[in-house]
Design a protein around this motif. Sequence first.
Motif, PDB file in Angstrom:
ATOM      1  N   ALA A  81      11.528   6.305   7.235  1.00 29.33           N
ATOM      2  CA  ALA A  81      11.710   5.185   7.951  1.00 29.33           C
ATOM      3  C   ALA A  81      10.372   4.741   7.308  1.00 29.33           C
ATOM      4  O   ALA A  81       9.953   2.877   7.469  1.00 29.33           O
ATOM      5  N   VAL A  82       9.735   5.364   7.919  1.00 28.66           N
ATOM      6  CA  VAL A  82       7.971   5.203   7.596  1.00 28.66           C
ATOM      7  C   VAL A  82       7.502   5.178   5.855  1.00 28.66           C
ATOM      8  O   VAL A  82       6.858   4.658   6.118  1.00 28.66           O
ATOM      9  N   GLY A  87       6.306   1.212   1.947  1.00 28.52           N
ATOM     10  CA  GLY A  87       7.634   0.276   0.098  1.00 28.52           C
ATOM     11  C   GLY A  87       7.461   1.186  -0.234  1.00 28.52           C
ATOM     12  O   GLY A  87       7.637   1.562  -1.273  1.00 28.52           O
ATOM     13  N   LEU A  88       7.691   2.880   0.425  1.00 26.34           N
ATOM     14  CA  LEU A  88       7.478   4.318  -0.480  1.00 26.34           C
ATOM     15  C   LEU A  88       9.078   4.158  -0.546  1.00 26.34           C
ATOM     16  O   LEU A  88       9.957   4.688   0.795  1.00 26.34           O
ATOM     17  N   LEU A  89      10.830   3.774  -1.226  1.00 26.63           N
ATOM     18  CA  LEU A  89      12.114   4.592  -0.645  1.00 26.63           C
ATOM     19  C   LEU A  89      12.010   6.363  -1.769  1.00 26.63           C
ATOM     20  O   LEU A  89      12.622   6.164  -3.149  1.00 26.63           O
ATOM     21  N   ARG A  90      11.487   6.823   0.099  1.00 24.02           N
ATOM     22  CA  ARG A  90      11.799   8.377  -0.964  1.00 24.02           C
ATOM     23  C   ARG A  90      12.669   9.429   0.094  1.00 24.02           C
ATOM     24  O   ARG A  90      13.541   8.792   1.083  1.00 24.02           O
ATOM     25  N   GLY A  91      12.427  10.496   0.425  1.00 24.81           N
ATOM     26  CA  GLY A  91      14.021  11.143   0.855  1.00 24.81           C
ATOM     27  C   GLY A  91      15.196  11.660  -0.084  1.00 24.81           C
ATOM     28  O   GLY A  91      15.282  11.739  -1.272  1.00 24.81           O
ATOM     29  N   ARG A  92      16.109  11.464   0.825  1.00 16.47           N
ATOM     30  CA  ARG A  92      17.374  11.884   0.463  1.00 16.47           C
ATOM     31  C   ARG A  92      18.559  10.871   0.635  1.00 16.47           C
ATOM     32  O   ARG A  92      17.976  10.567   2.116  1.00 16.47           O
ATOM     33  N   LEU A  93      19.620  10.947   0.229  1.00 16.53           N
ATOM     34  CA  LEU A  93      20.697  10.160   0.437  1.00 16.53           C
ATOM     35  C   LEU A  93      21.445  11.243   0.535  1.00 16.53           C
ATOM     36  O   LEU A  93      22.405  11.687  -0.986  1.00 16.53           O
ATOM     37  N   THR A  94      22.712  11.222   1.247  1.00 18.56           N
ATOM     38  CA  THR A  94      23.790  12.035   1.048  1.00 18.56           C
ATOM     39  C   THR A  94      24.977  11.117   1.295  1.00 18.56           C
ATOM     40  O   THR A  94      25.030  10.546   2.711  1.00 18.56           O
ATOM     41  N   LEU A  95      25.799  11.046   0.245  1.00 19.41           N
ATOM     42  CA  LEU A  95      26.741  10.306   0.255  1.00 19.41           C
ATOM     43  C   LEU A  95      28.306  11.738  -0.167  1.00 19.41           C
ATOM     44  O   LEU A  95      28.291  12.077  -0.760  1.00 19.41           O
ATOM     45  N   SER A 280      20.268   4.796   7.425  1.00 19.20           N
ATOM     46  CA  SER A 280      18.938   5.442   6.860  1.00 19.20           C
ATOM     47  C   SER A 280      18.398   4.108   5.836  1.00 19.20           C
ATOM     48  O   SER A 280      19.267   3.278   5.506  1.00 19.20           O
ATOM     49  N   PRO A 281      17.249   4.696   5.229  1.00 19.79           N
ATOM     50  CA  PRO A 281      16.749   3.509   4.106  1.00 19.79           C
ATOM     51  C   PRO A 281      17.131   3.527   2.860  1.00 19.79           C
ATOM     52  O   PRO A 281      18.068   2.809   2.317  1.00 19.79           O
ATOM     53  N   GLY A 282      17.857   4.531   2.664  1.00 15.61           N
ATOM     54  CA  GLY A 282      18.482   4.947   1.224  1.00 15.61           C
ATOM     55  C   GLY A 282      20.081   4.330   1.364  1.00 15.61           C
ATOM     56  O   GLY A 282      20.227   3.841   0.325  1.00 15.61           O
ATOM     57  N   ALA A 285      19.649   0.590   1.052  1.00 12.19           N
ATOM     58  CA  ALA A 285      19.595   0.323   0.237  1.00 12.19           C
ATOM     59  C   ALA A 285      21.127   1.026  -1.158  1.00 12.19           C
ATOM     60  O   ALA A 285      21.287  -0.193  -1.765  1.00 12.19           O
ATOM     61  N   LEU A 286      21.675   1.340  -0.582  1.00  8.99           N
ATOM     62  CA  LEU A 286      22.919   1.378  -1.402  1.00  8.99           C
ATOM     63  C   LEU A 286      23.913   0.807  -1.062  1.00  8.99           C
ATOM     64  O   LEU A 286      24.919   0.743  -1.356  1.00  8.99           O
ATOM     65  N   MET A 287      23.694   0.491  -0.058  1.00 13.99           N
ATOM     66  CA  MET A 287      24.824  -0.922   0.682  1.00 13.99           C
ATOM     67  C   MET A 287      24.724  -1.960   0.058  1.00 13.99           C
ATOM     68  O   MET A 287      25.247  -2.645   0.340  1.00 13.99           O
ATOM     69  N   ALA A 288      23.096  -2.054  -0.074  1.00  6.69           N
ATOM     70  CA  ALA A 288      23.415  -3.901  -1.115  1.00  6.69           C
ATOM     71  C   ALA A 288      23.504  -3.364  -1.767  1.00  6.69           C
ATOM     72  O   ALA A 288      24.373  -4.596  -2.172  1.00  6.69           O
ATOM     73  N   LEU A 289      24.100  -2.432  -2.864  1.00  6.94           N
ATOM     74  CA  LEU A 289      24.534  -2.061  -4.037  1.00  6.94           C
ATOM     75  C   LEU A 289      26.467  -2.377  -3.762  1.00  6.94           C
ATOM     76  O   LEU A 289      26.626  -2.861  -4.247  1.00  6.94           O
ATOM     77  N   VAL A 290      26.532  -2.187  -2.506  1.00  5.43           N
ATOM     78  CA  VAL A 290      27.479  -1.642  -2.786  1.00  5.43           C
ATOM     79  C   VAL A 290      27.944  -3.824  -1.968  1.00  5.43           C
ATOM     80  O   VAL A 290      29.579  -4.062  -3.106  1.00  5.43           O
ATOM     81  N   ARG A 291      27.720  -4.360  -1.583  1.00  6.23           N
ATOM     82  CA  ARG A 291      28.510  -5.491  -0.717  1.00  6.23           C
ATOM     83  C   ARG A 291      28.023  -6.295  -2.285  1.00  6.23           C
ATOM     84  O   ARG A 291      28.464  -7.788  -2.187  1.00  6.23           O
TER      85      ARG A 291
END
Length: 296
Positions: A81-82, A87-95, A280-282, A285-291
């Motif tokens: 979130a920080v 303006g940095l999308l970092r971290g981990r996305l676990t799907l 989470s931010p990741g 972002a993934l849900m924006a692509l899904v929609r």
Amino acid sequence: MELRQLEHFVAVAEERHFTRAAERLAVSQSGLSASVRALEHELRTPLFSRTTRTVRLTEAGQALLVEAERTLAGARAARDAVDAVRGLLRGRLTLGVEQCVAGVSPARLLAAFRREHPHMEIRLRQEGTSSLLAGVAGGRLDLAFAATVSPPEWRGELMPLARERMVVLCAPGHRLAGGAPVEWAGLRGESFIDFHPDWGPRRAADEAFAAAGVRRTVALEVNDVHSLLELVHEGLGVAVVPHHFSRKPEARGLGVAEFAGAHRPGYESVVVLPPARSLSPGAKALMALVRQDVPH
């Protein structure tokens, strides 16, 4: 208790092996063992039952694992979130995903996500419906693509992806291969091939047979689509599966029969979103692509 200790503990719990956990975390095995021992000393109880060959969670370890995963997920979400504010999308996305879920292509979706967010680490877990629900609820998974579940099982959000009919697949020489609609009573006595009970298609088929009042025997149980289709090709049984399975290249030549009458079973796939907390931010972002791909 430090986050680093919890990370070490979770890695050992998942790998069930200290050496593999140390390799995964890129730390020394002695350092990892010392970290886990310090955590056990602080909690005043063993977390693992160790032998020369196996490492298993104790009852206390199982209780800690749930909370440790939730704590680590919260810490990752805070860092992400920080970074997002900066303006940095970092971290981990676990799907988490079911096998061959309808309405979305996880491979194409994740490829598009990586192109847009190259600094995000992607983790993918393929599991059954119950495991996916538990993973999202416990924070182990950011979100999941799964089969629909009945309301008592889930209190979070379920976003529909696709709904399709289920069909009967059979070998070319089978009596049902002619293409005529199948009555439920006509399936009595058949030998069935199906997935493990936790997989979405199996749950949908079990519910449909129960609603129709028809008992069946699953003689051959598998955990992947290719094995199921191969067994059907060899005439070892029939399978009741979502219709899109019949369009796979491996299903070419199989007989496909629709269900007759008013009771025609359906299969719905959904996005499982976490209850009572923000994405989470990741995951956002993934849900924006899904929609972009899911019709509304």
